[in-house]
Write an enzyme that holds these catalytic residues in place. Structure first.
Site, PDB file in Angstrom:
ATOM      1  N   ASP A 141       0.804  -1.363  -0.001  1.00 20.98           N
ATOM      2  CA  ASP A 141      -0.047   0.122   0.001  1.00 20.98           C
ATOM      3  C   ASP A 141       0.799   1.093  -0.022  1.00 20.98           C
ATOM      4  O   ASP A 141       2.131   1.225   0.276  1.00 20.98           O
ATOM      5  CB  ASP A 141      -0.817   0.116   1.160  1.00 20.98           C
ATOM      6  CG  ASP A 141      -2.023   0.902   1.292  1.00 20.98           C
ATOM      7  OD1 ASP A 141      -2.269   1.346   0.207  1.00 20.98           O
ATOM      8  OD2 ASP A 141      -2.525   1.427   2.259  1.00 20.98           O
ATOM      9  N   GLU A 148       2.521   4.982  -4.110  1.00 17.57           N
ATOM     10  CA  GLU A 148       2.433   5.850  -5.201  1.00 17.57           C
ATOM     11  C   GLU A 148       3.860   6.618  -5.274  1.00 17.57           C
ATOM     12  O   GLU A 148       4.167   6.966  -6.556  1.00 17.57           O
ATOM     13  CB  GLU A 148       1.318   6.933  -5.069  1.00 17.57           C
ATOM     14  CG  GLU A 148       0.024   6.207  -5.112  1.00 17.57           C
ATOM     15  CD  GLU A 148      -0.295   5.395  -4.152  1.00 17.57           C
ATOM     16  OE1 GLU A 148      -0.010   5.952  -2.765  1.00 17.57           O
ATOM     17  OE2 GLU A 148      -1.113   4.242  -4.379  1.00 17.57           O
ATOM     18  N   ASP A 184      -9.189   3.852  -2.234  1.00 18.58           N
ATOM     19  CA  ASP A 184     -10.267   3.963  -1.301  1.00 18.58           C
ATOM     20  C   ASP A 184     -11.422   4.549  -1.959  1.00 18.58           C
ATOM     21  O   ASP A 184     -11.642   5.954  -1.981  1.00 18.58           O
ATOM     22  CB  ASP A 184      -9.718   5.292  -0.195  1.00 18.58           C
ATOM     23  CG  ASP A 184      -8.332   4.556   0.408  1.00 18.58           C
ATOM     24  OD1 ASP A 184      -8.211   3.209   0.582  1.00 18.58           O
ATOM     25  OD2 ASP A 184      -7.473   5.517   0.918  1.00 18.58           O
TER      26      ASP A 184
END
Ligand code: GLC
Length: 754
Positions: A387, A390, A457
């Protein structure tokens, strides 16, 4: 700012496998990768190393060109590239001369400062599909997008950019198809006729080259096949990852997770996977366990295993700045982290506080990262959730001058997550020797080789559920078949109706994971009252019944790149109705099932069934294709249609994927006027032995002309886990000799007359 347009050809040469054209501004090179795949690179920076994170193929050695005063032609068996010398412009045609795509005559390729843009002709009826995880419609015409991997909690249904970068689209016009992959890792832009005179589309990048692969196959499925040939296909997933997965941010202790797992078993709701989100760690330090709440990871995971559950744990890239923490000390000592231009380790804040970020672009760093997983694999973790890659940091704006080796952030940001997933995949595969399950939030083209993705999300409302489905389907076009969304919606609390609807849809989402944000109401299937639990149980049971079909569909992804969840635009490309707002969320799940998502406030829906004949799953009611039908969609019965001739292998209900079935492979066939085949595939579901021939594969054929159903002789050295085949015929009328037929499983050819 300097503006420049690619001008006139000054020299043309051919060196082995590349055509080289020089202009005053740049150098253009052309390679042929296959008869349907041609690469064009236009660069100002002649010395750049020719590297790609995405592409795993090499160009063919030779091709011939034809040169005249004004034009150069490159021909393959399938394509013709006509290159106009002055001004230098590129046009693609089919071998028989149909125009597929060409530069815009006026702008062509040009530079606006360091930004490089390619303007192209927009055809009057042109549609665009692809780009992976993007908001908006199935047909992207009239929209523009940016690729810049970003953490976007609370994103709405039009937000852009999001977490992933797949700079690949398919254009559809004049009865023709083509694909284009812009392999440039800088921030990239795609404009499908959003800001021009309706005669141009364009794409480009903040820096680097116009570097694209042009795909000229004449079907969407063939283009996907070529794109996944070029960038790789997924391995067979571990079977357990196809079961139901239960996640939540804020399962706070081993005991809580064990209790949830036990409740699944007590309620007879099948499930395979439990997750640990960030709270299992000691102060959010990656590769640690909180020894108060997870005091004995091994015995915790052993207990889960004894109940038939696997554990997936989250890892983020940020390594906490804290002396005495193994990964911090090692990373600092070896210089493994991203730096400021002066060489100091860059600091950004994430969950653990101040963090350094591993430079996953280095092989030694990936190896070190991969080896660190023993902290998780030793006690028995089998899945690895990547996670915040990015990469994300509080405040979002990681300075652009942060360096990864000699590269500044903007050049590599879009591939950071993919390289983290690669390090995770390589490392955990090496440790266990089995198929790891890796899930990543950030990705770039080619990530399918290492990892599944989910759409980040999302939120608990109907429009987000529908958007999520379009994203799953669009990701499928860009090579990602193992894809999920947070079922129920990460942010917000779903109404019971939305939860049930989304769970029903989840049956047909390749990765079936229920996940919620910390602070949201609990959302396991038994939290919404008994009637709703009943529906959710039935739906999850159906997912387990579908496993033989689903696993075989993943085999298709593995061998052809065709995704499991397929927009109707793949098979019904030239049927304009499939792009209609009302029907664009519908999709095929494998070869034979058509799914119509339904929002939580409706109890009937208009379903568009493309040409052919269809049966409603469950009732076998027959529907004529080529039009829409208003169909009942009560909460407990999501409209699913089977294509006439459809072949659906099922198994008995089990509580987890390793549990023994009743030994019967139930092969359902729906009557139709055309022959159909289905490739049935099995292997051990966890090892790599299938790569050495240990699989079991056979073609099941339905032939209405000879009135037979034929199972070809089995291929491969693996023995099927089934002992009997039960053939179940649907819609065959009373004249058929068999409606249900039980036979002993055999590897020989089996023919059944009906
Ligand atoms: C991010 C992830 C989410 C996760 C949370 C806590 O928001 O997208 O899935 O639960 O971080 O780790």
């Amino acid at each position: 700012m300097q503006f420049e347009i690619l001008g006139n050809t000054e020299s043309v040469s051919k060196q082995n496998n590349q055509l080289i054209i020089k202009t005053a501004e740049a150098i253009a090179r052309v390679w042929v990768y296959s008869p349907t795949v041609v690469r064009v690179n236009i660069s100002k920076n002649f010395n750049t190393a020719d590297e790609s994170f995405a592409v795993i193929q090499k160009p063919e050695n030779e091709f011939s060109i034809e040169e005249s005063g004004s034009e150069i032609k490159v021909r393959t068996d399938a394509l013709e590239l006509r290159i106009q010398k002055s001004s230098l412009r590129f046009s693609f045609y089919t071998a028989d001369g149909k125009e597929l795509s060409r530069d815009d005559e006026r702008f062509g390729v040009n530079w606006q400062g360091s930004r490089v843009i390619n303007y192209r002709k927009l055809y009057p009826d042109e549609k665009f599909i692809g780009l992976g995880e993007k908001t908006g419609d199935l047909n992207r015409r009239g929209s523009s997008y940016v690729n810049w991997n970003s953490d976007v909690p609370l994103h709405g249904i039009t937000s852009d950019p999001l977490y992933e970068t797949f700079p690949f689209f398919i254009g559809i016009h004049s009865g023709l198809t083509y694909g284009l992959f812009l392999d440039n890792t800088h921030k990239t832009y795609f404009d499908f006729g959003a800001t021009t005179d309706n005669q141009m589309s364009w794409f480009g990048a903040d820096d680097g080259d116009i570097n694209y692969y042009f795909f000229g196959a004449q079907s969407v499925a063939e283009i996907i096949k070529d794109y996944t040939w070029l960038t790789g296909r997924m391995e067979m997933p571990p079977m357990w990852s196809l079961g139901y997965q239960q996640c939540r941010w804020s399962y706070m202790s081993a005991q809580e997770i064990l209790d949830i797992a036990q409740t699944f078993r007590d309620h007879n709701i099948p499930a395979d996977v439990m997750y640990c989100d960030i709270d299992y760690m000691d102060g959010f330090k990656i590769f640690t366990w909180n020894n108060e709440t997870f005091p004995d990871p091994k015995s915790f995971i052993d207990k889960l295993k004894s109940m038939g559950f696997r554990l997936v744990t989250i890892v983020d890239p940020g390594i906490k700045v804290e002396q005495g923490y193994k990964q911090y000390d090692e990373g600092v000592a070896k210089g493994y982290f991203a730096t400021y231009p002066n060489g100091e380790n860059y600091v950004g804040e994430v969950w653990p506080g101040r963090c350094h970020f591993p430079d996953f672009f280095r092989e030694d760093v990936r190896k070190w990262w991969g080896e660190s997983f023993t902290a998780l694999t030793d006690p028995g973790v089998e899945g690895f959730w990547n996670d915040m890659n990015e990469p994300a940091a509080w405040g979002q704006n990681i300075p652009w001058m942060v360096k990864f080796g000699d590269k500044f952030m903007p050049e590599v940001r879009n591939v950071y997550g993919m390289e983290m997933a690669r390090a995770t995949y390589d490392g955990t595969k090496k440790i266990s020797g089995r198929r790891p399950f890796v899930l990543t939030r950030a990705a770039y083209s080619g990530t399918q080789r290492y990892s599944a993705v989910w759409t980040g999300d999302n939120s608990a409302y109907d429009a987000h559920m529908l958007l999520g489905q379009r994203m799953v389907n669009a990701l499928g076009i860009t090579g990602m078949s193992m894809v999920g969304v947070d079922i129920g919606g990460f942010t917000g609390d779903p109404t019971p109706e939305l939860m049930v609807r989304w769970n029903s849809l989840g049956v047909y989402i390749p990765m079936f994971r229920n996940h919620a944000m910390k602070g949201m109401k609990m959302r396991e299937p038994w939290r919404f009252g008994e009637d709703n639990e009943q529906i959710m149980r039935k739906d999850i049971e159906w997912r387990y019944r579908l496993l033989p079909y689903l696993y075989s569909s993943f085999y298709q992804s593995h061998t052809t790149g065709l995704p499991v969840s397929r927009t109707l635009a793949i098979e019904y490309t030239f049927d304009d109705t499939v792009y209609n707002d009302s029907y664009q969320n519908q999709f095929m799940f494998g070869d034979s099932l058509l799914i119509c998502p339904v929002i939580s406030t409706e109890s009937s829906v208009y379903a568009y069934l493309p040409k052919g004949e269809w049966y409603r799953l469950g009732s076998d009611e027959k529907y004529e294709g080529g039009k829409d039908h208003q169909v009942d969609a009560p909460l407990g019965n999501l409209p699913v249609f089977v294509k006439a001739g459809g072949i659906l292998p099922l198994q008995s209900i089990i509580q987890y994927t390793d549990e023994k079935t009743d030994g019967i492979l139930e092969v359902n066939v729906w009557n139709g006027s055309e022959p159909n085949t289905f490739v049935y595939y099995e292997d051990d579901g966890s090892s790599y032995d299938y790569e050495k021939g240990s699989y079991h594969k056979r073609t099941i054929t339905f032939d209405p002309y000879t009135r037979q159903i034929i199972f070809s002789a089995a291929e491969g050295s693996y023995s099927s886990k089934f002992e009997q085949i039960k053939l179940v015929l649907h819609g065959f009328g009373s004249e058929a000799k068999v409606q249900e037929h039980l036979i002993d499983y055999s590897n020989q050819e089996i023919e059944i007359d009906y």
